[in-house]
Structure formats: structure tokens, C-alpha cells
Design a protein around this motif. Sequence first.
Motif, PDB file in Angstrom:
ATOM      1  N   ILE A 137       0.839  -1.209   0.000  1.00  0.00           N
ATOM      2  CA  ILE A 137       0.000   0.000   0.000  1.00  0.00           C
ATOM      3  C   ILE A 137       0.871   1.255   0.000  1.00  0.00           C
ATOM      4  CG2 ILE A 137      -1.622   1.355   1.398  1.00  0.00           C
ATOM      5  CD1 ILE A 137      -2.820  -1.439   2.265  1.00  0.00           C
ATOM      6  N   ILE A 138       1.869   1.289   0.860  1.00  0.00           N
ATOM      7  CA  ILE A 138       2.754   2.456   0.924  1.00  0.00           C
ATOM      8  C   ILE A 138       3.510   2.627  -0.399  1.00  0.00           C
ATOM      9  CG2 ILE A 138       4.802   3.425   2.053  1.00  0.00           C
ATOM     10  CD1 ILE A 138       3.708   2.164   4.659  1.00  0.00           C
ATOM     11  N   SER A 139       3.987   1.524  -0.943  1.00  0.00           N
ATOM     12  CA  SER A 139       4.688   1.567  -2.226  1.00  0.00           C
ATOM     13  C   SER A 139       3.808   2.191  -3.306  1.00  0.00           C
ATOM     14  CB  SER A 139       5.097   0.150  -2.637  1.00  0.00           C
ATOM     15  OG  SER A 139       5.556   0.113  -3.964  1.00  0.00           O
ATOM     16  N   GLU A 140       2.576   1.741  -3.394  1.00  0.00           N
ATOM     17  CA  GLU A 140       1.654   2.217  -4.425  1.00  0.00           C
ATOM     18  C   GLU A 140       1.246   3.679  -4.204  1.00  0.00           C
ATOM     19  OE1 GLU A 140      -1.044   2.383  -7.624  1.00  0.00           O
ATOM     20  OE2 GLU A 140       0.528   0.911  -7.208  1.00  0.00           O
ATOM     21  N   LYS A 141       0.853   4.008  -2.997  1.00  0.00           N
ATOM     22  CA  LYS A 141       0.285   5.336  -2.743  1.00  0.00           C
ATOM     23  C   LYS A 141       1.334   6.448  -2.673  1.00  0.00           C
ATOM     24  CE  LYS A 141      -3.713   3.576  -2.915  1.00  0.00           C
ATOM     25  NZ  LYS A 141      -4.446   3.694  -4.182  1.00  0.00           N
ATOM     26  N   PHE A 142       2.602   6.064  -2.444  1.00  0.00           N
ATOM     27  CA  PHE A 142       3.656   7.073  -2.346  1.00  0.00           C
ATOM     28  C   PHE A 142       4.752   6.877  -3.397  1.00  0.00           C
ATOM     29  CE2 PHE A 142       1.526   6.904   1.732  1.00  0.00           C
ATOM     30  CZ  PHE A 142       1.188   8.237   1.891  1.00  0.00           C
ATOM     31  N   ASN A 143       4.423   6.098  -4.426  1.00  0.00           N
ATOM     32  CA  ASN A 143       5.327   5.889  -5.572  1.00  0.00           C
ATOM     33  C   ASN A 143       6.729   5.441  -5.169  1.00  0.00           C
ATOM     34  OD1 ASN A 143       3.394   6.626  -7.601  1.00  0.00           O
ATOM     35  ND2 ASN A 143       3.638   8.736  -6.894  1.00  0.00           N
ATOM     36  N   ILE A 144       6.781   4.508  -4.239  1.00  0.00           N
ATOM     37  CA  ILE A 144       8.056   3.919  -3.823  1.00  0.00           C
ATOM     38  C   ILE A 144       8.215   2.603  -4.587  1.00  0.00           C
ATOM     39  CG2 ILE A 144       9.354   2.941  -1.891  1.00  0.00           C
ATOM     40  CD1 ILE A 144       7.686   4.821  -0.061  1.00  0.00           C
ATOM     41  N   PRO A 145       9.308   2.418  -5.307  1.00  0.00           N
ATOM     42  CA  PRO A 145       9.474   1.169  -6.059  1.00  0.00           C
ATOM     43  C   PRO A 145       9.388  -0.058  -5.142  1.00  0.00           C
ATOM     44  CG  PRO A 145      11.177   2.762  -6.641  1.00  0.00           C
ATOM     45  CD  PRO A 145      10.439   3.319  -5.458  1.00  0.00           C
ATOM     46  N   LEU A 146       8.737  -1.107  -5.641  1.00  0.00           N
ATOM     47  CA  LEU A 146       8.586  -2.329  -4.839  1.00  0.00           C
ATOM     48  C   LEU A 146       9.931  -2.872  -4.358  1.00  0.00           C
ATOM     49  CD1 LEU A 146       5.750  -4.277  -6.705  1.00  0.00           C
ATOM     50  CD2 LEU A 146       5.712  -3.471  -4.343  1.00  0.00           C
ATOM     51  N   ARG A 147      10.978  -2.684  -5.137  1.00  0.00           N
ATOM     52  CA  ARG A 147      12.288  -3.218  -4.734  1.00  0.00           C
ATOM     53  C   ARG A 147      12.815  -2.548  -3.456  1.00  0.00           C
ATOM     54  NH1 ARG A 147      13.334   0.326  -8.809  1.00  0.00           N
ATOM     55  NH2 ARG A 147      14.990   1.829  -8.416  1.00  0.00           N
ATOM     56  N   LYS A 148      12.176  -1.435  -3.044  1.00  0.00           N
ATOM     57  CA  LYS A 148      12.631  -0.711  -1.857  1.00  0.00           C
ATOM     58  C   LYS A 148      11.706  -0.900  -0.651  1.00  0.00           C
ATOM     59  CE  LYS A 148      15.181   2.742  -4.345  1.00  0.00           C
ATOM     60  NZ  LYS A 148      16.230   3.558  -3.844  1.00  0.00           N
ATOM     61  N   ILE A 149      10.751  -1.831  -0.744  1.00  0.00           N
ATOM     62  CA  ILE A 149       9.766  -1.947   0.332  1.00  0.00           C
ATOM     63  C   ILE A 149      10.328  -2.481   1.640  1.00  0.00           C
ATOM     64  CG2 ILE A 149       7.788  -2.089  -1.223  1.00  0.00           C
ATOM     65  CD1 ILE A 149       7.723  -5.101  -0.686  1.00  0.00           C
ATOM     66  N   PHE A 150      11.517  -3.042   1.602  1.00  0.00           N
ATOM     67  CA  PHE A 150      12.120  -3.507   2.858  1.00  0.00           C
ATOM     68  C   PHE A 150      13.003  -2.442   3.498  1.00  0.00           C
ATOM     69  CE2 PHE A 150      11.014  -7.474   0.750  1.00  0.00           C
ATOM     70  CZ  PHE A 150      10.276  -8.062   1.756  1.00  0.00           C
ATOM     71  N   ASN A 151      12.964  -1.228   2.953  1.00  0.00           N
ATOM     72  CA  ASN A 151      13.733  -0.116   3.528  1.00  0.00           C
ATOM     73  C   ASN A 151      13.052   0.506   4.732  1.00  0.00           C
ATOM     74  OD1 ASN A 151      15.512  -0.576   1.459  1.00  0.00           O
ATOM     75  ND2 ASN A 151      15.218   1.383   0.450  1.00  0.00           N
ATOM     76  N   PHE A 152      11.847   0.032   5.071  1.00  0.00           N
ATOM     77  CA  PHE A 152      11.174   0.531   6.267  1.00  0.00           C
ATOM     78  C   PHE A 152      10.575  -0.644   7.035  1.00  0.00           C
ATOM     79  CE2 PHE A 152       8.472   1.172   2.569  1.00  0.00           C
ATOM     80  CZ  PHE A 152       7.304   0.516   2.905  1.00  0.00           C
ATOM     81  N   LYS A 153      10.514  -0.488   8.351  1.00  0.00           N
ATOM     82  CA  LYS A 153      10.052  -1.556   9.239  1.00  0.00           C
ATOM     83  C   LYS A 153       8.532  -1.539   9.376  1.00  0.00           C
ATOM     84  CE  LYS A 153      12.203  -2.552  12.944  1.00  0.00           C
ATOM     85  NZ  LYS A 153      12.857  -2.663  14.227  1.00  0.00           N
ATOM     86  N   VAL A 154       7.996  -2.728   9.548  1.00  0.00           N
ATOM     87  CA  VAL A 154       6.575  -2.904   9.848  1.00  0.00           C
ATOM     88  C   VAL A 154       6.520  -3.992  10.927  1.00  0.00           C
ATOM     89  CG1 VAL A 154       4.297  -3.451   8.937  1.00  0.00           C
ATOM     90  CG2 VAL A 154       5.962  -2.321   7.460  1.00  0.00           C
ATOM     91  N   ASP A 155       6.504  -3.574  12.188  1.00  0.00           N
ATOM     92  CA  ASP A 155       6.588  -4.499  13.312  1.00  0.00           C
ATOM     93  C   ASP A 155       5.213  -5.002  13.749  1.00  0.00           C
ATOM     94  OD1 ASP A 155       9.402  -4.274  13.555  1.00  0.00           O
ATOM     95  OD2 ASP A 155       9.183  -2.422  14.708  1.00  0.00           O
ATOM     96  N   TYR A 156       5.233  -6.158  14.421  1.00  0.00           N
ATOM     97  CA  TYR A 156       4.004  -6.733  14.979  1.00  0.00           C
ATOM     98  C   TYR A 156       3.282  -5.728  15.874  1.00  0.00           C
ATOM     99  CZ  TYR A 156       5.794 -11.414  13.771  1.00  0.00           C
ATOM    100  OH  TYR A 156       6.264 -12.528  13.124  1.00  0.00           O
TER     101      TYR A 156
END
Length: 194
Positions: free
Chosen positions: A151-170
Motif C-alpha cells: 500500500i505504501i509503495s503504491e500510494k507514495f510511488n516507492i518502487p517495490l524493490r525498496k519496500i524492505f527499507n522501512f520496518k513494519v513491526d508486529y
Amino acid sequence: MSSQKIFLFRHGENIEAYRGKYVGHLDIPLSEKGRKQAQKINEFISKLKDPIIITSDLQRTFSGLNYFIMKKEELREINFGKWEGLSWSEIEESFTEEASLFLKDIAIFNFPSGESYTNFSKRVIPEFDRVLDKPNENIVFVVHAGVIRAIISEKFNIPLRKIFNFKVDYGKCTVLERVNGYFNLLSLNEDICS
């Protein structure tokens, strides 16, 4: 001016046997800590005015929620295929060539007997957008890390290859605001329930 607040919670912590592993479509329960995180999400939801609550159809996203929820299969985590239930070291050992290809371009890599991040995003984003068509001011998603990243990648035009550049914790939350169809990122991976 129409405005929506969108709360993207990652589900609570998985049971220990699956931590640090590629879980994807496996339907596994929450740990004791994960159940406490779900309770904190419940308490947060209770303070919102008329929220819509959406989860995937996997129990780790809706377990412990005390509200009417809409379960959406399209919001499942990515299908890791033959990598499901394995740690990275197990993957490197058993799927050496595929692991190397994955690291070269995660966006187009197709998990063996699974899906690619590109196809995963094509599954998630239309369902996310359909939910936002509802007029509610507060929309709560309790979903998976991959879903939030897509969702963040799509809505903020961040390439999918960079989606692990930010944390999403439990149990943590990313908050978006949508005003007249435009998105603002208000917080990323925050503990807003404490």
C-alpha cells in the motif's frame, strides 16, 4: 472536503515456531504477546467514531478482535509458495539459485509455486481502493507486513524493490490520511495503542 483516516495495523506477534520465517499464506495463531497486542488494537478501535474494520481471512489478523470485521482474502500476505514456513538460512540452503535471484530483484521474482511482489500488489491494491470508496472517516486494517508495504509503495510511488527499507513491526500502526483522493503519511510503524 472529504477526509479519511486509515489505520494500517500489522497483526500481533506469531507463535514462536514461526518467528523469523516466511509465513505468507500459512494460517498460524498469535503468541501470548500477539494476543495482548490484539487487545490493545481493540482498545484503540473502541475510541474511534464508526470505524470500518478490515482484515485478511487468516486468523492472525482477526484473532482477538471484538468487532464486526470484513475479512478479505485479497488482503492475505504474499504467497511464498515452497518457501512458506522456512527461515532465510533454510531457503539459502535449499533454494540457492532462487535465493540469489530474489535478492537481485524482489519486485519481479516469483516465489517457487507462489507469487511475485508485483502480482501480490496487483491483488492487494484494488481491494484496498474498494474499501476506501466507503464514506467512513475511520478505516482500520489489521493486516500483514507485506500488505502494508504494498500500500505504501503504491500510494507514495516507492518502487517495490525498496519496500524492505522501512520496518513494519508486529502490533504497530502506520497512519494515512486521505483528503480529496490524495494521501498523506502521518506516521509509520508507530505504537499508537499504548
